[in-house]
Design a protein around this motif. Structure first.
Motif, PDB file in Angstrom:
ATOM      1  N   LEU A 189       0.818  -1.207   0.000  1.00 34.96           N
ATOM      2  CA  LEU A 189       0.000   0.000   0.000  1.00 34.96           C
ATOM      3  C   LEU A 189       0.854   1.260   0.000  1.00 34.96           C
ATOM      4  O   LEU A 189       0.505   2.252  -0.646  1.00 34.96           O
ATOM      5  CB  LEU A 189      -0.932   0.000   1.216  1.00 34.96           C
ATOM      6  CG  LEU A 189      -1.977  -1.127   1.263  1.00 34.96           C
ATOM      7  CD1 LEU A 189      -2.864  -0.960   2.491  1.00 34.96           C
ATOM      8  CD2 LEU A 189      -2.816  -1.154  -0.005  1.00 34.96           C
ATOM      9  N   SER A 190       1.953   1.238   0.733  1.00 33.22           N
ATOM     10  CA  SER A 190       2.853   2.389   0.726  1.00 33.22           C
ATOM     11  C   SER A 190       4.229   1.974   1.228  1.00 33.22           C
ATOM     12  O   SER A 190       4.372   0.962   1.906  1.00 33.22           O
ATOM     13  CB  SER A 190       2.310   3.535   1.599  1.00 33.22           C
ATOM     14  OG  SER A 190       2.320   3.175   2.968  1.00 33.22           O
ATOM     15  N   GLN A 191       5.241   2.783   0.866  1.00 32.34           N
ATOM     16  CA  GLN A 191       6.609   2.526   1.309  1.00 32.34           C
ATOM     17  C   GLN A 191       7.353   3.856   1.423  1.00 32.34           C
ATOM     18  O   GLN A 191       7.446   4.610   0.449  1.00 32.34           O
ATOM     19  CB  GLN A 191       7.344   1.616   0.314  1.00 32.34           C
ATOM     20  CG  GLN A 191       8.818   1.418   0.602  1.00 32.34           C
ATOM     21  CD  GLN A 191       9.077   0.492   1.770  1.00 32.34           C
ATOM     22  OE1 GLN A 191       8.735  -0.691   1.709  1.00 32.34           O
ATOM     23  NE2 GLN A 191       9.683   1.010   2.833  1.00 32.34           N
ATOM     24  N   ASP A 192       7.859   4.138   2.610  1.00 28.14           N
ATOM     25  CA  ASP A 192       8.754   5.272   2.824  1.00 28.14           C
ATOM     26  C   ASP A 192      10.137   4.709   3.110  1.00 28.14           C
ATOM     27  O   ASP A 192      10.275   3.734   3.859  1.00 28.14           O
ATOM     28  CB  ASP A 192       8.300   6.128   4.012  1.00 28.14           C
ATOM     29  CG  ASP A 192       6.969   6.812   3.762  1.00 28.14           C
ATOM     30  OD1 ASP A 192       6.738   7.233   2.612  1.00 28.14           O
ATOM     31  OD2 ASP A 192       6.173   6.910   4.711  1.00 28.14           O
ATOM     32  N   MET A 193      11.180   5.311   2.506  1.00 31.90           N
ATOM     33  CA  MET A 193      12.521   4.807   2.772  1.00 31.90           C
ATOM     34  C   MET A 193      13.558   5.896   2.593  1.00 31.90           C
ATOM     35  O   MET A 193      13.336   6.889   1.887  1.00 31.90           O
ATOM     36  CB  MET A 193      12.844   3.612   1.871  1.00 31.90           C
ATOM     37  CG  MET A 193      12.995   3.939   0.401  1.00 31.90           C
ATOM     38  SD  MET A 193      13.474   2.485  -0.568  1.00 31.90           S
ATOM     39  CE  MET A 193      11.968   1.521  -0.470  1.00 31.90           C
ATOM     40  N   LEU A 230      21.945   0.031   4.785  1.00 26.03           N
ATOM     41  CA  LEU A 230      21.880   0.704   3.498  1.00 26.03           C
ATOM     42  C   LEU A 230      20.558   1.428   3.292  1.00 26.03           C
ATOM     43  O   LEU A 230      20.517   2.475   2.652  1.00 26.03           O
ATOM     44  CB  LEU A 230      22.089  -0.303   2.355  1.00 26.03           C
ATOM     45  CG  LEU A 230      23.309  -1.227   2.438  1.00 26.03           C
ATOM     46  CD1 LEU A 230      23.420  -2.060   1.176  1.00 26.03           C
ATOM     47  CD2 LEU A 230      24.572  -0.440   2.703  1.00 26.03           C
ATOM     48  N   ILE A 231      19.490   0.849   3.818  1.00 24.88           N
ATOM     49  CA  ILE A 231      18.154   1.420   3.667  1.00 24.88           C
ATOM     50  C   ILE A 231      17.406   1.292   4.985  1.00 24.88           C
ATOM     51  O   ILE A 231      17.480   0.256   5.659  1.00 24.88           O
ATOM     52  CB  ILE A 231      17.340   0.704   2.564  1.00 24.88           C
ATOM     53  CG1 ILE A 231      17.961   0.948   1.184  1.00 24.88           C
ATOM     54  CG2 ILE A 231      15.887   1.173   2.560  1.00 24.88           C
ATOM     55  CD1 ILE A 231      17.263   0.188   0.071  1.00 24.88           C
ATOM     56  N   LYS A 232      16.701   2.337   5.371  1.00 18.21           N
ATOM     57  CA  LYS A 232      15.751   2.233   6.478  1.00 18.21           C
ATOM     58  C   LYS A 232      14.414   2.763   5.978  1.00 18.21           C
ATOM     59  O   LYS A 232      14.375   3.685   5.151  1.00 18.21           O
ATOM     60  CB  LYS A 232      16.214   3.004   7.708  1.00 18.21           C
ATOM     61  CG  LYS A 232      16.223   4.512   7.547  1.00 18.21           C
ATOM     62  CD  LYS A 232      16.576   5.194   8.865  1.00 18.21           C
ATOM     63  CE  LYS A 232      16.581   6.721   8.734  1.00 18.21           C
ATOM     64  NZ  LYS A 232      16.910   7.385  10.013  1.00 18.21           N
TER      65      LYS A 232
END
Length: 207
Positions: free
Chosen positions: A146-150, A191-193
Motif C-alpha cells: 500500500l505504501s513505502q517510505d525509505m 543501506l536502507i531504512k
C-alpha cells in the motif's frame, strides 16, 4: 538517477521483458509463454519455504536465505520478523538496467564509476530496495503493497550479500499492517531504512 546523463559507450537497448528474462536465466526464449516457463523452471520452493509459516506465494533459489521469527505459525502479529538474503550479481544489475531502462553508467561501467564518489560500480537503489519486496512476499498470506517510505543511507556494490529485514510494528486491523523495512550488507552496515504499509489477503485457492 535524475538529470541529464551521458550515454557514450552504451548501446541503446529496447525495453523488452522477454530479452531481459532470456539473459537473466540463460535461456533463449521466443514468446511470452516460453518466458514464463523459463522463469518458473529457474525457481523452486525450498523445504524451508514449504514448512515455515504455512503456504508460500513466493518461489526460491538455494543460494537465497530466509529466516522467520513468528509468535504463531501462519498468523501475523506485532513483533514478527522476516529476513531475506541474496547476493547482488553483475547479471542482476545488467538485467535490471535492461528491464527498467536505467542504464546510468555508474551501474554499468567500471572506469566511469571509479571516478565517481563511490569508487566503483554500485547497484541501482531500486534494485536494492526490491529485496524488501522479496521479504514481504514471504509473509503469511498474499501481500499487497500500500505504501513505502525509505531513506537510502549507503550504496550497495556488485557482489555484496544483502539482507532485507521486515518487522511488524503495528496492526491497523482489517488485515492492514505497518512494518519496519531495513536493508543491511554482510558487514551489518545499514543501506536502507524505511516503513511500509501492507494489506494481507488470503492466498487464492488454485487446487
Amino acid at each position: 538517477m535524475n538529470g541529464e546523463e551521458s550515454t557514450a559507450g552504451i548501446e541503446a537497448v529496447p525495453y523488452n521483458m522477454a530479452d531481459a528474462w532470456a539473459r537473466a536465466t540463460g535461456h533463449l526464449v521466443k514468446s511470452a509463454v516460453e518466458v514464463n516457463r523459463a522463469a518458473l523452471a529457474a525457481y523452486g520452493l525450498t523445504d524451508s519455504e514449504r514448512t515455515s509459516g504455512g503456504p508460500s506465494v513466493a518461489y526460491a533459489r538455494p543460494e537465497w536465505e530466509l529466516h522467520r521469527e513468528a509468535a504463531e505459525e501462519g498468523v501475523l502479529t506485532v513483533g514478527d520478523r522476516i529476513s531475506f538474503s541474496k547476493t547482488l550479481t553483475d547479471e542482476d544489475v545488467a538485467a535490471f538496467a535492461d528491464v527498467s531502462g536505467d542504464t546510468n553508467r555508474l551501474h554499468l561501467e567500471e572506469g566511469f564509476a571509479e571516478e565517481s564518489r563511490f569508487g566503483d560500480r554500485i547497484a541501482h537503489g531500486t534494485l536494492v530496495s526490491g529485496l524488501i519486496s522479496a521479504a514481504l512476499a514471504r509473509l503469511p498470506g498474499l501481500t499487497i503493497y500500500l505504501s513505502q517510505d525509505m531513506t537510502f543511507l549507503a550504496p550497495a556494490y556488485i557482489g555484496d550479500r544483502l539482507t532485507a529485514t521486515i518487522e511488524v510494528v503495528d496492526d491497523l486491523e482489517d488485515n492492514k499492517y505497518i512494518l519496519s523495512t531495513n536493508v543491511h550488507n554482510e558487514s551489518d552496515k545499514q543501506l536502507i531504512k524505511g516503513e511500509a504499509v501492507v494489506l494481507i489477503d488470503p492466498i487464492p485457492d488454485t487446487d
